[in-house]
Design an enzyme around this catalytic site. Sequence first.
Site, PDB file in Angstrom:
ATOM      1  CG  ASN A  47      37.826  51.406  42.765  1.00 57.54           C
ATOM      2  OD1 ASN A  47      37.963  52.542  43.206  1.00 57.54           O
ATOM      3  ND2 ASN A  47      38.574  50.386  43.161  1.00 57.54           N
ATOM      4  CB  CYS A  80      41.009  53.278  47.484  1.00 57.18           C
ATOM      5  SG  CYS A  80      41.389  52.682  45.836  1.00 57.18           S
ATOM      6  CG  HIS A 130      37.092  52.566  48.226  1.00 58.27           C
ATOM      7  ND1 HIS A 130      36.870  53.447  47.195  1.00 58.27           N
ATOM      8  CD2 HIS A 130      37.931  51.615  47.737  1.00 58.27           C
ATOM      9  CE1 HIS A 130      37.551  53.051  46.138  1.00 58.27           C
ATOM     10  NE2 HIS A 130      38.200  51.943  46.443  1.00 58.27           N
TER      11      HIS A 130
HETATM   12  O1  UT7 Z   1      40.056  49.742  45.608  1.00 57.95           O
HETATM   13  C1  UT7 Z   1      40.980  48.728  45.734  1.00 57.95           C
HETATM   14  C2  UT7 Z   1      41.255  48.214  44.349  1.00 57.95           C
HETATM   15  N1  UT7 Z   1      40.436  47.087  44.070  1.00 57.95           N
HETATM   16  C3  UT7 Z   1      40.977  45.975  43.644  1.00 57.95           C
HETATM   17  O2  UT7 Z   1      42.163  45.884  43.534  1.00 57.95           O
HETATM   18  C4  UT7 Z   1      40.055  44.869  43.273  1.00 57.95           C
HETATM   19  C5  UT7 Z   1      39.951  43.783  44.277  1.00 57.95           C
HETATM   20  N2  UT7 Z   1      39.620  42.541  43.603  1.00 57.95           N
HETATM   21  C6  UT7 Z   1      38.438  42.346  42.977  1.00 57.95           C
HETATM   22  O3  UT7 Z   1      37.540  43.183  42.982  1.00 57.95           O
HETATM   23  C7  UT7 Z   1      38.218  41.005  42.323  1.00 57.95           C
HETATM   24  O4  UT7 Z   1      39.271  40.154  42.676  1.00 57.95           O
HETATM   25  C8  UT7 Z   1      38.122  41.096  40.767  1.00 57.95           C
HETATM   26  C9  UT7 Z   1      36.815  41.763  40.366  1.00 57.95           C
HETATM   27  C10 UT7 Z   1      39.280  41.903  40.205  1.00 57.95           C
HETATM   28  C11 UT7 Z   1      38.138  39.713  40.157  1.00 57.95           C
HETATM   29  O5  UT7 Z   1      37.066  38.933  40.692  1.00 57.95           O
HETATM   30  P1  UT7 Z   1      37.364  37.460  41.244  1.00 57.95           P
HETATM   31  O6  UT7 Z   1      36.058  36.886  41.631  1.00 57.95           O
HETATM   32  O7  UT7 Z   1      38.419  37.580  42.305  1.00 57.95           O
HETATM   33  O8  UT7 Z   1      37.888  36.717  39.961  1.00 57.95           O
HETATM   34  P2  UT7 Z   1      39.287  35.975  39.769  1.00 57.95           P
HETATM   35  O9  UT7 Z   1      40.398  36.964  39.629  1.00 57.95           O
HETATM   36  O10 UT7 Z   1      39.385  34.904  40.806  1.00 57.95           O
HETATM   37  O11 UT7 Z   1      39.054  35.304  38.367  1.00 57.95           O
HETATM   38  C12 UT7 Z   1      38.083  34.262  38.172  1.00 57.95           C
HETATM   39  C13 UT7 Z   1      38.058  33.912  36.708  1.00 57.95           C
HETATM   40  C14 UT7 Z   1      39.454  33.682  36.117  1.00 57.95           C
HETATM   41  O12 UT7 Z   1      39.359  32.657  35.175  1.00 57.95           O
HETATM   42  P3  UT7 Z   1      39.801  31.157  35.564  1.00 57.95           P
HETATM   43  O13 UT7 Z   1      41.236  31.263  35.954  1.00 57.95           O
HETATM   44  O14 UT7 Z   1      38.907  30.768  36.709  1.00 57.95           O
HETATM   45  O15 UT7 Z   1      39.547  30.407  34.308  1.00 57.95           O
HETATM   46  C15 UT7 Z   1      39.763  34.977  35.394  1.00 57.95           C
HETATM   47  O16 UT7 Z   1      40.656  34.812  34.316  1.00 57.95           O
HETATM   48  O17 UT7 Z   1      37.498  34.988  35.943  1.00 57.95           O
HETATM   49  C16 UT7 Z   1      38.399  35.359  34.892  1.00 57.95           C
HETATM   50  N3  UT7 Z   1      38.246  36.780  34.663  1.00 57.95           N
HETATM   51  C17 UT7 Z   1      37.294  37.298  33.868  1.00 57.95           C
HETATM   52  N4  UT7 Z   1      36.324  36.721  33.124  1.00 57.95           N
HETATM   53  C18 UT7 Z   1      35.507  37.511  32.428  1.00 57.95           C
HETATM   54  C19 UT7 Z   1      38.965  37.810  35.199  1.00 57.95           C
HETATM   55  N5  UT7 Z   1      38.497  38.976  34.734  1.00 57.95           N
HETATM   56  C20 UT7 Z   1      37.453  38.676  33.925  1.00 57.95           C
HETATM   57  C21 UT7 Z   1      36.574  39.469  33.167  1.00 57.95           C
HETATM   58  N6  UT7 Z   1      35.607  38.854  32.441  1.00 57.95           N
HETATM   59  N7  UT7 Z   1      36.614  40.811  33.158  1.00 57.95           N
END
Ligand code: UT7
Length: 330
Positions: free
Chosen positions: A287, A117, A257
């Site tokens: 993204n 990225c 980005h």
């Molecule tokens: O350009 C560089 C590349 N970018 C990245 O690699 C992304 C960087 N990371 C992020 O943008 C965020 O970490 C995400 C958008 C990927 C995830 O957001 P988050 O607020 O960090 O969520 P999380 O991974 O902490 O997950 C929270 C909850 C989990 O459930 P539990 O364990 O709390 O029950 C996940 O399983 O949300 C759940 N979850 C979802 N729920 C509904 C994860 N993805 C989804 C989804 N829809 N799409």
Amino acid sequence: MTQNNHKASITGTGAFLPPKRLTNHDLERMVDTTDEWIIKRTGIRERRVVENGVATSDLAAQAALKALEDAGVSPKDVDLIITSTITPDSLFPSTSCYVQQKIGAKKAGAFDVLAACAGFIYALSIGQNFINAGAASNVLVIGAECLSKVTDYTDRATCILFGDGAGAVVLQKGNGHCEVLTTLLGADGSHTEVLTLPAGGSKMPSSLQTLEDRLHYIKFRGREVFRLAITSLTELIGKTITSSNLKMEDIDLFILHQSNYRIIEATMGRLGVPMEKVFYNIDRYGNTSSASIPIALDEAKKEGRLKSGDLVLLAAFGGGLTWSSSIIRW
Ligand code: UT7
């Protein structure tokens, strides 16, 4: 690694987004997610995806032609094409070679850059140096991706984020406008595993097993990347400004980005920058990795967000880990 000079200018910009939209509601029908969750956690409402048969070079060529038209440069006068991408048409030849053929830039040298990225600003920095050294007169710098081809649409944690698109700029010898003042590049190879596409390279060639394990798709540790992105971008932007003897308030527009609206908002919050000074379009495109900065730059210009003399700061963070920034005097 830092460079300071006052020579290369951006004389044209262009972007191309494939017309097909993949909305959050479409994703609700594909994985266990909701429009509300995606908007709240990422700021994304929809992203663009290519049709079957379309490759990264197709998007790149369209963006390149627009940038060349904007600059008033004919493809036959391009000396060098540098494309940043993590989704090349093939492992080799380079996507830039496909672009060269598609736009008819017969005398141009052509190669790709891979810094995920952060790659577009890496490519910009290389192009800037070719111009400054007098080794090229007309350089096309492109960021282009078909991330839909490497996204696992059964994995809700990753598939909500990515989209396809391309952006390009033309670099020429400085004319006092849109000068690339500074580029700053960095990397930390001790975190290669947090954001990666594991299979298909020499370390793990594609096999039936890698296909079964879905290792030909992007994998990341979301929360870890999220945290590292905010810390690194905050530090990077601070360093870019101080190394240029500027103050945060001297910058008229920040283009980061487009990885996650919350990453942009948290970074700007830590730096005390109001969101009115930040350009974002992640809601519409998601993204798009390498493509996000040149697409945003082109849109910011077309929307009148950049006025002559404005200082614009570009900053990106991605897999590698890699990071990069640039200050441009518009
Ligand atoms: O350009 C560089 C590349 N970018 C990245 O690699 C992304 C960087 N990371 C992020 O943008 C965020 O970490 C995400 C958008 C990927 C995830 O957001 P988050 O607020 O960090 O969520 P999380 O991974 O902490 O997950 C929270 C909850 C989990 O459930 P539990 O364990 O709390 O029950 C996940 O399983 O949300 C759940 N979850 C979802 N729920 C509904 C994860 N993805 C989804 C989804 N829809 N799409």
